[in-house]
Motif scaffolding. Sequence first.
Motif, mmCIF file in Angstrom:
data_model
loop_
_atom_site.group_PDB
_atom_site.id
_atom_site.type_symbol
_atom_site.label_atom_id
_atom_site.label_comp_id
_atom_site.label_asym_id
_atom_site.label_seq_id
_atom_site.Cartn_x
_atom_site.Cartn_y
_atom_site.Cartn_z
ATOM 1 N N PHE A 184 0.856 -1.177 0.000
ATOM 2 C CA PHE A 184 0.000 0.000 0.000
ATOM 3 C C PHE A 184 0.895 1.231 0.000
ATOM 4 O O PHE A 184 1.613 1.479 0.958
ATOM 5 C CB PHE A 184 -0.942 -0.028 1.217
ATOM 6 C CG PHE A 184 -1.835 -1.234 1.199
ATOM 7 C CD1 PHE A 184 -3.057 -1.196 0.544
ATOM 8 C CD2 PHE A 184 -1.439 -2.423 1.794
ATOM 9 C CE1 PHE A 184 -3.872 -2.318 0.490
ATOM 10 C CE2 PHE A 184 -2.251 -3.546 1.743
ATOM 11 C CZ PHE A 184 -3.470 -3.493 1.095
ATOM 12 N N LEU A 185 0.859 1.951 -1.125
ATOM 13 C CA LEU A 185 1.739 3.097 -1.307
ATOM 14 C C LEU A 185 1.137 4.348 -0.679
ATOM 15 O O LEU A 185 0.002 4.698 -0.961
ATOM 16 C CB LEU A 185 1.980 3.335 -2.796
ATOM 17 C CG LEU A 185 2.597 2.181 -3.580
ATOM 18 C CD1 LEU A 185 2.721 2.558 -5.054
ATOM 19 C CD2 LEU A 185 3.949 1.792 -3.011
ATOM 20 N N HIS A 186 1.930 5.020 0.142
ATOM 21 C CA HIS A 186 1.516 6.275 0.764
ATOM 22 C C HIS A 186 1.953 7.476 -0.070
ATOM 23 O O HIS A 186 1.478 8.584 0.142
ATOM 24 C CB HIS A 186 2.088 6.377 2.174
ATOM 25 C CG HIS A 186 1.534 5.338 3.098
ATOM 26 N ND1 HIS A 186 0.436 5.552 3.884
ATOM 27 C CD2 HIS A 186 1.895 4.047 3.321
ATOM 28 C CE1 HIS A 186 0.155 4.462 4.575
ATOM 29 N NE2 HIS A 186 1.025 3.535 4.248
ATOM 30 N N GLN A 187 2.878 7.235 -0.990
ATOM 31 C CA GLN A 187 3.331 8.266 -1.908
ATOM 32 C C GLN A 187 3.919 7.581 -3.128
ATOM 33 O O GLN A 187 4.218 6.395 -3.100
ATOM 34 C CB GLN A 187 4.367 9.181 -1.268
ATOM 35 C CG GLN A 187 5.628 8.469 -0.820
ATOM 36 C CD GLN A 187 6.573 9.411 -0.102
ATOM 37 O OE1 GLN A 187 6.275 10.572 0.122
ATOM 38 N NE2 GLN A 187 7.741 8.914 0.244
ATOM 39 N N ASP A 190 -4.589 8.239 -6.366
ATOM 40 C CA ASP A 190 -4.712 9.189 -5.262
ATOM 41 C C ASP A 190 -4.058 8.569 -4.036
ATOM 42 O O ASP A 190 -4.473 7.514 -3.570
ATOM 43 C CB ASP A 190 -6.194 9.472 -4.995
ATOM 44 C CG ASP A 190 -6.426 10.396 -3.821
ATOM 45 O OD1 ASP A 190 -5.461 10.997 -3.322
ATOM 46 O OD2 ASP A 190 -7.592 10.508 -3.401
ATOM 47 N N TYR A 191 -3.007 9.211 -3.535
ATOM 48 C CA TYR A 191 -2.272 8.673 -2.399
ATOM 49 C C TYR A 191 -2.812 9.171 -1.057
ATOM 50 O O TYR A 191 -2.242 8.860 -0.019
ATOM 51 C CB TYR A 191 -0.785 9.015 -2.513
ATOM 52 C CG TYR A 191 -0.123 8.413 -3.731
ATOM 53 C CD1 TYR A 191 0.178 7.058 -3.779
ATOM 54 C CD2 TYR A 191 0.195 9.199 -4.829
ATOM 55 C CE1 TYR A 191 0.779 6.500 -4.890
ATOM 56 C CE2 TYR A 191 0.803 8.652 -5.952
ATOM 57 C CZ TYR A 191 1.092 7.307 -5.973
ATOM 58 O OH TYR A 191 1.692 6.756 -7.080
ATOM 59 N N SER A 192 -3.929 9.908 -1.063
ATOM 60 C CA SER A 192 -4.467 10.384 0.215
ATOM 61 C C SER A 192 -4.934 9.198 1.063
ATOM 62 O O SER A 192 -4.923 9.261 2.290
ATOM 63 C CB SER A 192 -5.602 11.388 -0.004
ATOM 64 O OG SER A 192 -6.691 10.779 -0.665
ATOM 65 N N THR A 193 -5.344 8.136 0.412
ATOM 66 C CA THR A 193 -5.576 6.841 1.059
ATOM 67 C C THR A 193 -4.521 5.926 0.471
ATOM 68 O O THR A 193 -4.300 5.969 -0.742
ATOM 69 C CB THR A 193 -6.975 6.291 0.710
ATOM 70 O OG1 THR A 193 -7.950 7.224 1.141
ATOM 71 C CG2 THR A 193 -7.225 4.950 1.344
ATOM 72 N N PRO A 194 -3.846 5.104 1.274
ATOM 73 C CA PRO A 194 -2.806 4.258 0.685
ATOM 74 C C PRO A 194 -3.313 3.509 -0.552
ATOM 75 O O PRO A 194 -4.384 2.904 -0.546
ATOM 76 C CB PRO A 194 -2.450 3.300 1.823
ATOM 77 C CG PRO A 194 -2.733 4.112 3.057
ATOM 78 C CD PRO A 194 -3.964 4.909 2.715
ATOM 79 N N TYR A 195 -2.527 3.578 -1.612
ATOM 80 C CA TYR A 195 -2.892 3.024 -2.917
ATOM 81 C C TYR A 195 -2.419 1.572 -3.009
ATOM 82 O O TYR A 195 -1.228 1.292 -2.882
ATOM 83 C CB TYR A 195 -2.263 3.875 -4.018
ATOM 84 C CG TYR A 195 -2.625 3.440 -5.405
ATOM 85 C CD1 TYR A 195 -3.867 3.737 -5.948
ATOM 86 C CD2 TYR A 195 -1.721 2.725 -6.185
ATOM 87 C CE1 TYR A 195 -4.205 3.344 -7.235
ATOM 88 C CE2 TYR A 195 -2.059 2.335 -7.469
ATOM 89 C CZ TYR A 195 -3.299 2.640 -7.979
ATOM 90 O OH TYR A 195 -3.637 2.249 -9.250
ATOM 91 N N PRO A 196 -3.349 0.630 -3.236
ATOM 92 C CA PRO A 196 -2.949 -0.784 -3.266
ATOM 93 C C PRO A 196 -2.276 -1.179 -4.582
ATOM 94 O O PRO A 196 -2.729 -0.822 -5.668
ATOM 95 C CB PRO A 196 -4.279 -1.530 -3.108
ATOM 96 C CG PRO A 196 -5.309 -0.590 -3.655
ATOM 97 C CD PRO A 196 -4.799 0.799 -3.374
#
Length: 152
Positions: free
Chosen positions: A79-82, A90-96
Amino acid sequence: MTQKKVDDDELVALFPGEPITHDNAEHYRGRLRRELLVNRCDNCGSWHQPPKPICPECWSTSITPTPVDGAGAIFMAIFLHQGPLADGVDYSTPYPVVTVDLTSQPGIRFTSTVVGSPNEDITIGAPVVLDWITRGAVPFPVFRLATKDQAL
């Protein structure tokens, strides 16, 4: 209705920034048709990914990009935070980002994202099915968690 074949120049223009080569161009053409393609050796029948011009099993150059159904199970999830700017990310929510073991092609894995589910439901071993979204005006392969009737 038959679809016009996209030449190499058009393909590169449709997928700016993608590393399109002679080895993977047909895979990108498949995306335009919403087909997930994986290379299969015409001589020994083995599947291999990523696309290469020679079979890693028998060294044949007789390789065919072949449509697959994309059903499988999540092998790995992060899960990418940035990360880099990307259309629809959208990285405002961790991106799977998940790597999926494809059920019908043993040993083949494909990496993309899961859409339509909260992150807490995206777990190792969860069954998924292939779906498509539009990203940057072209089809992009993604996964959705399988429903009970879709699970293998």
